[in-house]
Write an enzyme that holds these catalytic residues in place. Structure first.
Site, PDB file in Angstrom:
ATOM      1  N   HIS A  59      -6.756   7.775  11.180  1.00  0.00           N
ATOM      2  CA  HIS A  59      -6.413   6.344  11.140  1.00  0.00           C
ATOM      3  C   HIS A  59      -4.925   6.131  10.911  1.00  0.00           C
ATOM      4  O   HIS A  59      -4.508   5.042  10.529  1.00  0.00           O
ATOM      5  CB  HIS A  59      -7.217   5.640  10.038  1.00  0.00           C
ATOM      6  CG  HIS A  59      -8.672   5.530  10.383  1.00  0.00           C
ATOM      7  ND1 HIS A  59      -9.613   5.166   9.453  1.00  0.00           N
ATOM      8  CD2 HIS A  59      -9.356   5.748  11.532  1.00  0.00           C
ATOM      9  CE1 HIS A  59     -10.816   5.146  10.028  1.00  0.00           C
ATOM     10  NE2 HIS A  59     -10.678   5.511  11.293  1.00  0.00           N
ATOM     11  N   ARG A  82       0.845  -1.215   0.000  1.00  0.00           N
ATOM     12  CA  ARG A  82       0.000   0.000   0.000  1.00  0.00           C
ATOM     13  C   ARG A  82       0.871   1.252   0.000  1.00  0.00           C
ATOM     14  O   ARG A  82       0.531   2.264  -0.605  1.00  0.00           O
ATOM     15  CB  ARG A  82      -0.941  -0.022   1.212  1.00  0.00           C
ATOM     16  CG  ARG A  82      -2.007  -1.113   1.128  1.00  0.00           C
ATOM     17  CD  ARG A  82      -3.018  -1.010   2.240  1.00  0.00           C
ATOM     18  NE  ARG A  82      -3.782   0.216   2.135  1.00  0.00           N
ATOM     19  CZ  ARG A  82      -4.499   0.697   3.163  1.00  0.00           C
ATOM     20  NH1 ARG A  82      -4.530   0.065   4.317  1.00  0.00           N
ATOM     21  NH2 ARG A  82      -5.184   1.806   3.025  1.00  0.00           N
ATOM     22  N   CYS A  90       6.964   2.351  17.180  1.00  0.00           N
ATOM     23  CA  CYS A  90       7.549   1.240  17.941  1.00  0.00           C
ATOM     24  C   CYS A  90       6.493   0.710  18.910  1.00  0.00           C
ATOM     25  O   CYS A  90       6.012   1.459  19.786  1.00  0.00           O
ATOM     26  CB  CYS A  90       8.774   1.722  18.730  1.00  0.00           C
ATOM     27  SG  CYS A  90       9.448   0.428  19.783  1.00  0.00           S
ATOM     28  N   ALA A 125     -22.094   7.184  -4.586  1.00  0.00           N
ATOM     29  CA  ALA A 125     -23.353   6.441  -4.343  1.00  0.00           C
ATOM     30  C   ALA A 125     -23.849   6.799  -2.956  1.00  0.00           C
ATOM     31  O   ALA A 125     -23.218   7.570  -2.231  1.00  0.00           O
ATOM     32  CB  ALA A 125     -23.055   4.947  -4.440  1.00  0.00           C
ATOM     33  N   GLY A 162     -16.512  10.694  -0.043  1.00  0.00           N
ATOM     34  CA  GLY A 162     -15.953   9.396  -0.415  1.00  0.00           C
ATOM     35  C   GLY A 162     -15.779   8.435   0.725  1.00  0.00           C
ATOM     36  O   GLY A 162     -14.755   7.744   0.801  1.00  0.00           O
ATOM     37  N   ASN A 219     -20.460  11.833  -2.692  1.00  0.00           N
ATOM     38  CA  ASN A 219     -20.118  10.424  -2.869  1.00  0.00           C
ATOM     39  C   ASN A 219     -20.613   9.965  -4.231  1.00  0.00           C
ATOM     40  O   ASN A 219     -21.502  10.561  -4.819  1.00  0.00           O
ATOM     41  CB  ASN A 219     -20.804   9.616  -1.744  1.00  0.00           C
ATOM     42  CG  ASN A 219     -20.180   8.254  -1.549  1.00  0.00           C
ATOM     43  OD1 ASN A 219     -19.997   7.517  -2.518  1.00  0.00           O
ATOM     44  ND2 ASN A 219     -19.814   7.923  -0.314  1.00  0.00           N
ATOM     45  N   VAL A 238      -4.912   6.772   4.779  1.00  0.00           N
ATOM     46  CA  VAL A 238      -3.530   6.691   5.273  1.00  0.00           C
ATOM     47  C   VAL A 238      -2.530   7.053   4.167  1.00  0.00           C
ATOM     48  O   VAL A 238      -1.332   7.111   4.423  1.00  0.00           O
ATOM     49  CB  VAL A 238      -3.239   5.272   5.833  1.00  0.00           C
ATOM     50  CG1 VAL A 238      -4.089   5.012   7.086  1.00  0.00           C
ATOM     51  CG2 VAL A 238      -3.462   4.180   4.798  1.00  0.00           C
ATOM     52  N   ASP A 239      -3.061   7.375   2.969  1.00  0.00           N
ATOM     53  CA  ASP A 239      -2.150   7.825   1.908  1.00  0.00           C
ATOM     54  C   ASP A 239      -1.796   9.302   2.162  1.00  0.00           C
ATOM     55  O   ASP A 239      -2.419   9.960   3.004  1.00  0.00           O
ATOM     56  CB  ASP A 239      -2.803   7.648   0.515  1.00  0.00           C
ATOM     57  CG  ASP A 239      -4.078   8.482   0.350  1.00  0.00           C
ATOM     58  OD1 ASP A 239      -5.157   7.907   0.122  1.00  0.00           O
ATOM     59  OD2 ASP A 239      -4.004   9.727   0.477  1.00  0.00           O
TER      60      ASP A 239
HETATM   61  N1  APR Z   1     -15.781   9.547  -5.951  1.00  0.00           N
HETATM   62  C1  APR Z   1     -16.501   9.667  -4.808  1.00  0.00           C
HETATM   63  N2  APR Z   1     -16.777   8.628  -3.971  1.00  0.00           N
HETATM   64  C2  APR Z   1     -16.295   7.416  -4.327  1.00  0.00           C
HETATM   65  C3  APR Z   1     -15.534   7.207  -5.508  1.00  0.00           C
HETATM   66  C4  APR Z   1     -15.282   8.345  -6.333  1.00  0.00           C
HETATM   67  N3  APR Z   1     -14.579   8.249  -7.458  1.00  0.00           N
HETATM   68  N4  APR Z   1     -15.208   5.883  -5.569  1.00  0.00           N
HETATM   69  C5  APR Z   1     -15.747   5.294  -4.476  1.00  0.00           C
HETATM   70  N5  APR Z   1     -16.398   6.202  -3.739  1.00  0.00           N
HETATM   71  C6  APR Z   1     -17.089   5.991  -2.460  1.00  0.00           C
HETATM   72  C7  APR Z   1     -17.894   4.721  -2.373  1.00  0.00           C
HETATM   73  O1  APR Z   1     -19.226   4.939  -2.846  1.00  0.00           O
HETATM   74  C8  APR Z   1     -17.871   4.451  -0.849  1.00  0.00           C
HETATM   75  O2  APR Z   1     -18.943   5.132  -0.214  1.00  0.00           O
HETATM   76  O3  APR Z   1     -16.073   5.869  -1.488  1.00  0.00           O
HETATM   77  C9  APR Z   1     -16.544   5.064  -0.405  1.00  0.00           C
HETATM   78  C10 APR Z   1     -15.476   4.039  -0.066  1.00  0.00           C
HETATM   79  O4  APR Z   1     -15.930   3.305   1.052  1.00  0.00           O
HETATM   80  P1  APR Z   1     -14.920   2.319   1.808  1.00  0.00           P
HETATM   81  O5  APR Z   1     -14.221   1.479   0.811  1.00  0.00           O
HETATM   82  O6  APR Z   1     -15.697   1.673   2.911  1.00  0.00           O
HETATM   83  O7  APR Z   1     -13.816   3.304   2.430  1.00  0.00           O
HETATM   84  P2  APR Z   1     -13.921   4.204   3.721  1.00  0.00           P
HETATM   85  O8  APR Z   1     -15.327   4.685   3.946  1.00  0.00           O
HETATM   86  O9  APR Z   1     -12.857   5.227   3.644  1.00  0.00           O
HETATM   87  O10 APR Z   1     -13.543   3.161   4.911  1.00  0.00           O
HETATM   88  C11 APR Z   1     -13.438   3.706   6.209  1.00  0.00           C
HETATM   89  O11 APR Z   1     -12.714   1.547   7.016  1.00  0.00           O
HETATM   90  O12 APR Z   1     -11.472  -0.282   6.496  1.00  0.00           O
HETATM   91  C12 APR Z   1     -11.506   0.830   7.308  1.00  0.00           C
HETATM   92  O13 APR Z   1      -9.732   2.079   8.228  1.00  0.00           O
HETATM   93  C13 APR Z   1     -10.349   1.744   7.012  1.00  0.00           C
HETATM   94  O14 APR Z   1     -10.314   4.159   6.829  1.00  0.00           O
HETATM   95  C14 APR Z   1     -11.001   2.984   6.409  1.00  0.00           C
HETATM   96  C15 APR Z   1     -12.405   2.927   6.986  1.00  0.00           C
END
Ligand code: APR
EC number: 2.3.1.286
Length: 230
Positions: A103, A55, A111, A197, A169, A195, A87-88
């Site tokens: 996060h 990652r 450590c 969706a 997002g 978002n 985390v990026d």
């Molecule tokens: N533009 C806008 N939204 C987007 C796009 C895009 N191009 N692509 C995906 N998404 C949205 C999806 O619809 C979804 O709602 O981004 C979201 C990604 O959701 P997750 O994969 O669950 O990521 P996230 O919400 O950041 O997860 C939260 O969960 O696994 C743990 O610690 C990890 O920080 C992470 C936390």
């Protein structure tokens, strides 16, 4: 105007970084309990280092997109608190110099023995000694499941004071981040979800913008700056 923004993996998707819960998400081919819990790290640290080394490599090869850059521009016009679950380092490379990585960050090493933090090497291995205590207990400075996110007091306070709260997002499936919109609304903020969706918490928002972040975030930031200047 005080603005608090929470970002999730979706803001970095168009930069080529995988999200977690999409059909091609990270949790489709990695078990959370193996690579994102303290127990998983204790059981097999080499597997965890391999997961985060990949990652870290992917993040270093990615470029910030117009959504990251728009938030950096927003900070020049409003009192912005930028909170990310990511985390990026694409927010930093997109021009944001003040943000909260709740996060943790791939660029950090921690450590597990003495708590010392230092910049992470691109490739972290189990035998890396801590520069402070020399113990071989190096781990990624990432907040895993069952661990407390960083700087939560600061986050709750900034969200409570915000005039506008936006979530960009994020699927709204992981707390406490997923509870911030409700907290903001209860404290009087206008809440906005941006978002691709609907999310698990879309009902918590006053307003929703649907589409890819690299398009809808610059549009939303432009309208907020214009409203600020009127
Ligand atoms: N533009 C806008 N939204 C987007 C796009 C895009 N191009 N692509 C995906 N998404 C949205 C999806 O619809 C979804 O709602 O981004 C979201 C990604 O959701 P997750 O994969 O669950 O990521 P996230 O919400 O950041 O997860 C939260 O969960 O696994 C743990 O610690 C990890 O920080 C992470 C936390």
């Amino acid at each position: 105007m005080r603005v608090a923004v929470l970002t999730g993996a979706g803001i970095s998707a168009e930069s080529g970084l995988r999200t977690f819960r999409a059909s091609d998400g990270l949790w489709e081919d990695h078990r959370i309990e193996e690579v994102a819990t303290p127990e998983g790290f204790a059981r097999d640290p080499d597997l965890v280092h391999r997961f985060y080394n990949q990652r870290r490599k992917d993040a270093a090869a990615a470029l910030p997109n117009d959504a990251h850059r728009a938030l950096a521009e927003l900070a020049r016009h409003v009192d912005l608190t930028l909170i990310t679950q990511n985390v990026d380092d694409l927010h930093e490379r997109g021009g944001s110099d003040r943000l909260i990585h709740m996060h943790g960050a791939l660029t950090g090493a921690l450590c597990a023995a003495c708590g010392h933090r230092w910049p992470a090497p691109m490739v972290m291995t189990t035998g890396d000694p801590c520069p402070a205590c020399t113990k071989q207990a190096t781990r990624p400075d990432i907040v895993w499941f069952n661990e407390m996110p960083y700087r939560m007091e600061e986050i709750w306070e900034a969200v409570a004071k915000a005039d506008v709260f936006a979530a960009i997002g994020t699927s709204g499936q992981v707390y406490p981040a997923a509870g911030l919109a409700q907290h903001a609304g209860r404290c009087g903020a206008r809440t906005i979800e941006l978002n691709l969706a609907t999310s698990a918490v879309s009902r918590d928002f006053d307003e929703r913008h649907e589409g890819p972040a690299s398009r809808i975030v610059p549009d939303w930031v432009g309208s907020l700056i214009a409203a600020q200047q009127r």
